[in-house]
Scaffold this motif. Structure first.
Motif, short mmCIF file in Angstrom:
data_model
loop_
_atom_site.label_atom_id
_atom_site.label_comp_id
_atom_site.label_asym_id
_atom_site.label_seq_id
_atom_site.Cartn_x
_atom_site.Cartn_y
_atom_site.Cartn_z
N ASP A 71 -3.92 69.85 16.15
CA ASP A 71 -4.85 70.39 15.14
C ASP A 71 -5.92 69.35 14.82
O ASP A 71 -7.11 69.66 14.72
N ALA A 72 -5.47 68.11 14.63
CA ALA A 72 -6.39 67.03 14.22
C ALA A 72 -7.48 66.84 15.27
O ALA A 72 -8.67 66.73 14.94
N LEU A 73 -7.09 66.81 16.54
CA LEU A 73 -8.07 66.60 17.61
C LEU A 73 -9.02 67.80 17.73
O LEU A 73 -10.22 67.64 17.96
N ALA A 74 -8.48 69.01 17.54
CA ALA A 74 -9.34 70.21 17.59
C ALA A 74 -10.39 70.14 16.48
O ALA A 74 -11.57 70.48 16.69
N MET A 75 -9.98 69.66 15.30
CA MET A 75 -10.92 69.58 14.17
C MET A 75 -12.03 68.57 14.48
O MET A 75 -13.19 68.77 14.10
N ILE A 76 -11.69 67.50 15.18
CA ILE A 76 -12.72 66.52 15.57
C ILE A 76 -13.64 67.13 16.63
O ILE A 76 -14.86 66.96 16.58
N MET A 77 -13.06 67.89 17.55
CA MET A 77 -13.89 68.55 18.57
C MET A 77 -14.83 69.59 17.94
O MET A 77 -15.90 69.88 18.47
N ALA A 78 -14.43 70.15 16.79
CA ALA A 78 -15.31 71.09 16.06
C ALA A 78 -16.44 70.34 15.37
O ALA A 78 -17.47 70.93 15.04
N GLY A 79 -16.23 69.02 15.15
CA GLY A 79 -17.32 68.23 14.57
C GLY A 79 -16.94 67.35 13.39
O GLY A 79 -17.80 66.66 12.83
N ALA A 80 -15.66 67.34 12.97
CA ALA A 80 -15.27 66.54 11.81
C ALA A 80 -15.25 65.05 12.13
O ALA A 80 -14.99 64.65 13.27
N THR A 81 -15.50 64.22 11.10
CA THR A 81 -15.38 62.76 11.24
C THR A 81 -14.06 62.30 10.63
O THR A 81 -13.26 61.64 11.27
N LEU A 82 -13.84 62.65 9.33
CA LEU A 82 -12.55 62.39 8.72
C LEU A 82 -11.77 63.70 8.67
O LEU A 82 -12.36 64.78 8.79
N LEU A 83 -10.45 63.60 8.44
CA LEU A 83 -9.59 64.79 8.40
C LEU A 83 -8.77 64.76 7.12
O LEU A 83 -7.96 63.84 6.92
#
Ligand code: FMN
Length: 302
Positions: free
Chosen positions: A248-260
């Motif tokens: 999930d964390a990596l998918a969120m970064i691939m969507a464009g997030a910097t922090l999670l």
């Protein structure tokens, strides 16, 4: 491998405890650090102490969590003392969080909380559980977001992140309005509005009747919000909502997030959820030959 630069500050990993999950006390926030997160966000603080809604205020289910805590907190004076204690225990980046009833009061609160040793300030304009008192969340209205962002930016001595609601159908436009009004970052998202009914009792589970839904069921909604916002703004995004695994964390970064931001995962995976998520991220990154997170940020945008 997971080191992340956010607005000029270095985080050992991108996982920050989401607001409201581990309270306000210096000791509880410090526990989260021991459990592997790279930064912490305090529970949202109001000017005066608040007791919140009567019980029941929360319940967990297989795929989601629902709460209507009602923004209980000890008020700004006590919160400043606790945040000072936290900084004596740890130098991990600390995100303050405030909420208020008017743009002017948001400005005043921003000035006050900057007396504490916070590194960033998150602005909670998106809690779905206090509408009886405050009306619809400000995060639904472009003009309210503009006024609050400007009022806070004028008074804050640290960078500000505006926390948005997945209930706003035009969250990308709202994020753009926040950016144009001076926001340094966007936090996306808060809980989505929902409710549960106890069939045997024939009434809503929560005393407040409705609440905010978080946890795994929120993840695809949050992911799309972050994906859409990334296309419309240049400022960094704190991707929050349902992150429970390293994948999930990596998918969120691939969507464009910097922090999670990670919250309900503590309920689903235990107090060391942060460490479990970062360990899983590293395993996948090794398997996929990913050397650092900058390499994949926004990579899902073709
Ligand atoms: C019990 C509880 C209390 C929360 N309190 C706050 C709060 O005070 N301020 C805020 O901005 N968000 C609050 N949130 C929302 C979380 O910070 C986060 O945005 C949301 O839970 C989605 O992330 P998650 O699925 O990882 O929990 C709260 C969430 C929960 C479950």
């Amino acid at each position: 491998m997971l080191t992340t630069n956010f607005l000029g500050k270095s985080f050992t990993n991108p996982i920050v405890v989401a607001s409201g999950i581990l309270g306000v006390t210096g000791a509880s926030l410090n526990n989260a650090i021991k459990n592997g997160c790279g930064g912490v966000t305090v529970k949202s603080i109001s000017k005066e102490p608040r007791t919140g809604h009567p019980n029941p205020t929360m319940n967990g289910y297989e795929h989601f969590f629902i709460n209507a805590v009602g923004l209980s907190n000890p008020g700004i004076d006590k919160a400043i003392e606790e945040l000072k204690k936290f900084k004596e225990l740890s130098d991990v980046p600390l995100l303050g969080s405030i909420f208020a009833g008017t743009p002017e009061e948001f400005g005043e609160m921003a000035e006050r909380i900057c007396e504490a040793p916070i590194d960033f300030l998150e602005i909670d304009i998106s809690c779905p559980n206090v509408s009886k008192e405050f009306g619809d969340p400000f995060a639904y209205s472009i003009s309210a977001v503009e006024k609050i962002t400007k009022a806070v930016k004028e008074k804050s001595t640290v960078p500000i992140s505006i926390k948005l609601s997945p209930n706003a159908w035009n969250i990308d436009t709202i994020a753009k309005a926040a950016e144009a009004s001076g926001a340094d970052a966007i936090t996306a998202v808060n809980t989505v509005s929902g409710m549960m009914i106890d069939v045997r009792a024939r009434r809503p589970i929560l005393h407040n009747k409705q609440g905010g839904v978080s946890g795994p069921a929120l993840f695809p909604i949050a992911l799309k919000c972050v994906y859409d916002i990334y296309k419309s703004v240049k400022i960094p995004i704190i991707g929050t909502g349902g992150i429970t695994t390293g994948e999930d964390a990596l998918a969120m970064i691939m969507a464009g997030a910097t922090l999670l931001g990670v919250g309900s995962a503590v309920y689903f995976r235990g107090a060391d959820a942060f460490k479990k998520i970062t360990d899983e991220m590293e395993v996948i990154m090794k398997e996929e030959g990913i050397k650092n997170l900058d390499e994949i940020r926004g990579s899902a945008h073709l």
